[in-house]
Write a protein that holds these residues in place. Sequence first.
Motif, PDB file in Angstrom:
ATOM      1  N   ARG A   1       0.425   3.659 -10.843  1.00  0.00           N
ATOM      2  CA  ARG A   1       1.810   3.784 -10.360  1.00  0.00           C
ATOM      3  C   ARG A   1       2.769   3.925 -11.526  1.00  0.00           C
ATOM      4  O   ARG A   1       3.677   4.757 -11.501  1.00  0.00           O
ATOM      5  CB  ARG A   1       2.194   2.563  -9.520  1.00  0.00           C
ATOM      6  CG  ARG A   1       1.564   2.571  -8.171  1.00  0.00           C
ATOM      7  CD  ARG A   1       2.095   1.451  -7.301  1.00  0.00           C
ATOM      8  NE  ARG A   1       1.014   1.082  -6.399  1.00  0.00           N
ATOM      9  CZ  ARG A   1       0.641  -0.140  -6.119  1.00  0.00           C
ATOM     10  NH1 ARG A   1       1.266  -1.155  -6.642  1.00  0.00           N
ATOM     11  NH2 ARG A   1      -0.349  -0.360  -5.297  1.00  0.00           N
TER      12      ARG A   1
ATOM     13  N   ILE B   1       3.246   4.236  -1.175  1.00  0.00           N
ATOM     14  CA  ILE B   1       3.585   4.929  -2.402  1.00  0.00           C
ATOM     15  C   ILE B   1       5.081   5.200  -2.378  1.00  0.00           C
ATOM     16  O   ILE B   1       5.612   5.727  -1.402  1.00  0.00           O
ATOM     17  CB  ILE B   1       2.793   6.244  -2.524  1.00  0.00           C
ATOM     18  CG1 ILE B   1       1.312   5.926  -2.647  1.00  0.00           C
ATOM     19  CG2 ILE B   1       3.275   7.069  -3.694  1.00  0.00           C
ATOM     20  CD1 ILE B   1       0.423   7.140  -2.698  1.00  0.00           C
TER      21      ILE B   1
ATOM     22  N   GLY C   1       0.793  -1.214   0.000  1.00  0.00           N
ATOM     23  CA  GLY C   1       0.000   0.000   0.000  1.00  0.00           C
ATOM     24  C   GLY C   1       0.828   1.267   0.000  1.00  0.00           C
ATOM     25  O   GLY C   1       0.300   2.355  -0.154  1.00  0.00           O
TER      26      GLY C   1
ATOM     27  N   SER D   1      -4.893   7.088  -6.961  1.00  0.00           N
ATOM     28  CA  SER D   1      -5.122   5.693  -7.310  1.00  0.00           C
ATOM     29  C   SER D   1      -3.963   4.797  -6.866  1.00  0.00           C
ATOM     30  O   SER D   1      -2.804   5.180  -6.942  1.00  0.00           O
ATOM     31  CB  SER D   1      -5.312   5.559  -8.814  1.00  0.00           C
ATOM     32  OG  SER D   1      -5.461   4.197  -9.169  1.00  0.00           O
ATOM     33  N   ASN D   2      -4.301   3.589  -6.450  1.00  0.00           N
ATOM     34  CA  ASN D   2      -3.299   2.602  -6.074  1.00  0.00           C
ATOM     35  C   ASN D   2      -3.157   1.506  -7.122  1.00  0.00           C
ATOM     36  O   ASN D   2      -2.490   0.507  -6.880  1.00  0.00           O
ATOM     37  CB  ASN D   2      -3.634   1.974  -4.722  1.00  0.00           C
ATOM     38  CG  ASN D   2      -3.345   2.903  -3.573  1.00  0.00           C
ATOM     39  OD1 ASN D   2      -2.413   3.694  -3.634  1.00  0.00           O
ATOM     40  ND2 ASN D   2      -4.143   2.824  -2.533  1.00  0.00           N
TER      41      ASN D   2
END
Length: 153
Positions: free
Chosen positions: A59, A19, A17, A53-54
Amino acid sequence: MLLALLIFAGHAFAATGAIEPLPFKDHAQEVRFQNLTKQLRCMVCQNEDLADSNADLARDLRLEVFQLMQQGKTDAQIKQYLVDRYSDFVLYDPPLQPGTWLLWFGPLAILLAGGLVVAVTVRRRRIAAGANDGNMANTERAGTDPADAGDDW
């Protein structure tokens, strides 16, 4: 053994999770990156911007935006690069052009059509109610029971 498993699982979930921090030159570049990723849509989530957004694609696109910034590209060039790859849908604020008219004016057209349907329905009911009132008055004058006026209701 159970404690070691829980600790390992906690680290594994925390890593998924997180970043990844990017090495910005200064605070201004970081702010520029954040503003730019807020203006771009995640192609997987579709209702989230790249900054929030994940998804894996988000990414990757954040990293792509960062690399383009490091190459000295302007915001407009970065947006155009992504539009060339993903169409205008990648922009949260797509430009007004013939291909996006439905996107811009579709909700207004649907709202106006719904208002027209409601107005026509209300008018027809008023006309029908007025005609029924006239029929009721005629039957009362004739001395018949209004409940026996032939209505199926």
